[in-house]
Write a protein that holds these residues in place. Structure first.
Motif, PDB file in Angstrom:
ATOM      1  N   SER A  28       0.884  -1.221   0.097  1.00 44.96           N
ATOM      2  CA  SER A  28      -0.197   0.077  -0.075  1.00 44.96           C
ATOM      3  C   SER A  28       0.867   1.061  -0.048  1.00 44.96           C
ATOM      4  O   SER A  28       1.978   1.265   0.561  1.00 44.96           O
ATOM      5  N   ILE A  29       0.315   2.022  -0.719  1.00 41.95           N
ATOM      6  CA  ILE A  29       1.210   3.575  -0.773  1.00 41.95           C
ATOM      7  C   ILE A  29       0.034   4.687  -0.533  1.00 41.95           C
ATOM      8  O   ILE A  29      -1.054   4.709  -0.988  1.00 41.95           O
ATOM      9  N   GLU A  40      -5.719   6.784  -1.516  1.00 41.88           N
ATOM     10  CA  GLU A  40      -5.963   8.457  -2.057  1.00 41.88           C
ATOM     11  C   GLU A  40      -6.750   8.955  -0.985  1.00 41.88           C
ATOM     12  O   GLU A  40      -6.946  10.097  -0.975  1.00 41.88           O
ATOM     13  N   TYR A  88      -3.020   2.098  -4.057  1.00 44.60           N
ATOM     14  CA  TYR A  88      -2.842   3.589  -3.637  1.00 44.60           C
ATOM     15  C   TYR A  88      -4.053   4.030  -2.568  1.00 44.60           C
ATOM     16  O   TYR A  88      -5.260   3.658  -2.982  1.00 44.60           O
ATOM     17  N   LYS A  96       5.927   6.399  -6.990  1.00 40.93           N
ATOM     18  CA  LYS A  96       5.346   5.325  -7.616  1.00 40.93           C
ATOM     19  C   LYS A  96       6.546   4.855  -8.208  1.00 40.93           C
ATOM     20  O   LYS A  96       6.499   3.602  -8.326  1.00 40.93           O
ATOM     21  N   THR A 147      -1.241   9.351  -4.242  1.00 44.66           N
ATOM     22  CA  THR A 147      -1.549   8.851  -5.578  1.00 44.66           C
ATOM     23  C   THR A 147      -0.287   8.261  -6.185  1.00 44.66           C
ATOM     24  O   THR A 147      -0.350   7.769  -7.229  1.00 44.66           O
ATOM     25  N   GLY A 148       0.972   8.392  -5.490  1.00 42.85           N
ATOM     26  CA  GLY A 148       2.239   7.867  -6.013  1.00 42.85           C
ATOM     27  C   GLY A 148       2.828   8.890  -7.019  1.00 42.85           C
ATOM     28  O   GLY A 148       4.054   8.816  -7.677  1.00 42.85           O
TER      29      GLY A 148
END
Length: 331
Positions: A220-221, A288, A286, A268, A224-225
């Motif tokens: 998971s990030i 957001e 992502y 990203k 938005t990357g």
């Protein structure tokens, strides 16, 4: 680099069992410095300095106590002040008061104690977080030079505390002419022994952890990357730190200088590079819902090159491989 500059120097490193402190300690030990390392082990670890423990003076102290700062700065030639309450962006956003108060307290105590004990060389680890948020509102951000810190408007309390620390040290040197100072605004320093936990760690070790644990845990990030940052490998940062301290032999005030690698990379893209290193088929997710405030950060490091002849040399690809293998060995 000055020949034998460090040999026999009595050097205090605060945060000496932390990420940057432990790397610097290993380097300076080989240079012949007589080291005292101080850490409260809140984030640092004795494992990081295991091979040095019989060779250096390690003290588990809390620098929020002035009396302990006063004691540990006695009979020291150079103070390298790295200790700070740090974490990932989530940590800073959830604990702004704690971060601000603790860091101002730590900095004030160690600087005041150094003045009282007649310290003549003092290095301060500041941060690129001192810069105004308006300069970091776009992924295609402008180059940020050192004189752009005012008018002060950092996004995080951590950045505010670092600005206060810089000013406190500058005023200390102004009132004490024999005290020479250096200030480095570290920009995205990464390398071995960094925290890889999601809530408290930095992007590169956290992403390495995610890639290694995948698919048991999702990759998971936050955001938005598309956010951009620049990252500087620890070995390069250590080299610049030493050069700045040595430069104090030539001038009373060195810096503040941006210490980083002048190369912009999307978040990203860092994730994808680490996925490639892992050799896994990873699906990036992502989140957001996590609000992005600092969209881009790229600091101008040309002043360090002009003054010291220094620039970061380690490529991001090479550095990521080192961090990935380090995190893998610690899980």
């Amino acid at each position: 680099m000055k020949s034998n500059f460090w040999r026999g120097k009595k050097v205090l490193i605060t945060g000496g069992a932390g990420f940057i402190g432990s790397s610097l300690a290993h380097n300076l030990f080989l240079e012949g410095a007589e080291l005292t390392l101080v850490d409260n082990l809140e984030r640092g670890s004795l494992d990081y300095i295991y091979s040095l423990q019989s060779e250096v003076n390690f003290l588990e102290l809390d620098l929020r106590s002035y009396d302990e700062c006063l004691e540990v700065t006695k009979n020291i030639d150079i103070v390298i002040h790295l200790a700070s309450k740090v974490g990932g962006i989530g940590f800073y956003q959830s604990r702004p008061f704690e971060v601000m108060v603790d860091n101002i307290n730590i900095d004030s105590n160690i600087i005041k104690a150094s003045v009282s004990n007649g310290i003549k060389r003092f290095f301060y680890a500041s941060s690129a977080h001192v810069y105004p948020l308006e300069l970091q509102m776009s992924p295609e951000c402008p180059l940020i030079s050192e004189e752009q810190a005012p008018p002060a408007d950092p996004e995080l309390s951590y950045g505010w505390a670092k600005l206060v620390g810089e000013k406190t040290l500058q005023f200390a040197a102004q009132e004490n002419p024999e005290m020479r100072i250096a200030m480095a605004r570290y920009v995205g320093i990464y390398g071995k022994n960094q925290d890889f936990q999601l809530e408290t760690g930095s992007v590169i070790p956290v992403f390495s952890h995610r890639a290694i644990r995948y698919p048991k845990v999702p990759f998971s990030i936050w955001g938005t990357g598309e956010e951009t940052r620049s990252y500087c490998f620890i070995d390069d940062a250590i080299e610049c730190t030493k050069l700045m301290i040595e430069q104090m032999e030539e001038q009373n005030v060195v810096g503040p200088l941006n210490v980083g690698r002048q190369e912009l990379t999307k978040i990203k893209d860092i994730a994808n590079k680490l996925v490639a290193i892992s050799g896994k088929d990873v699906i990036l997710e992502y989140d957001e819902n996590k609000k992005t405030t600092i969209w881009g950060q790229l600091c101008d490091c040309s002043r360090a090159k002009e003054l010291l002849g220094w620039e970061a040399k380690t490529s991001l690809e090479d550095g990521l491989k080192v961090v990935y293998e380090d995190v893998k060995s610690r899980i």
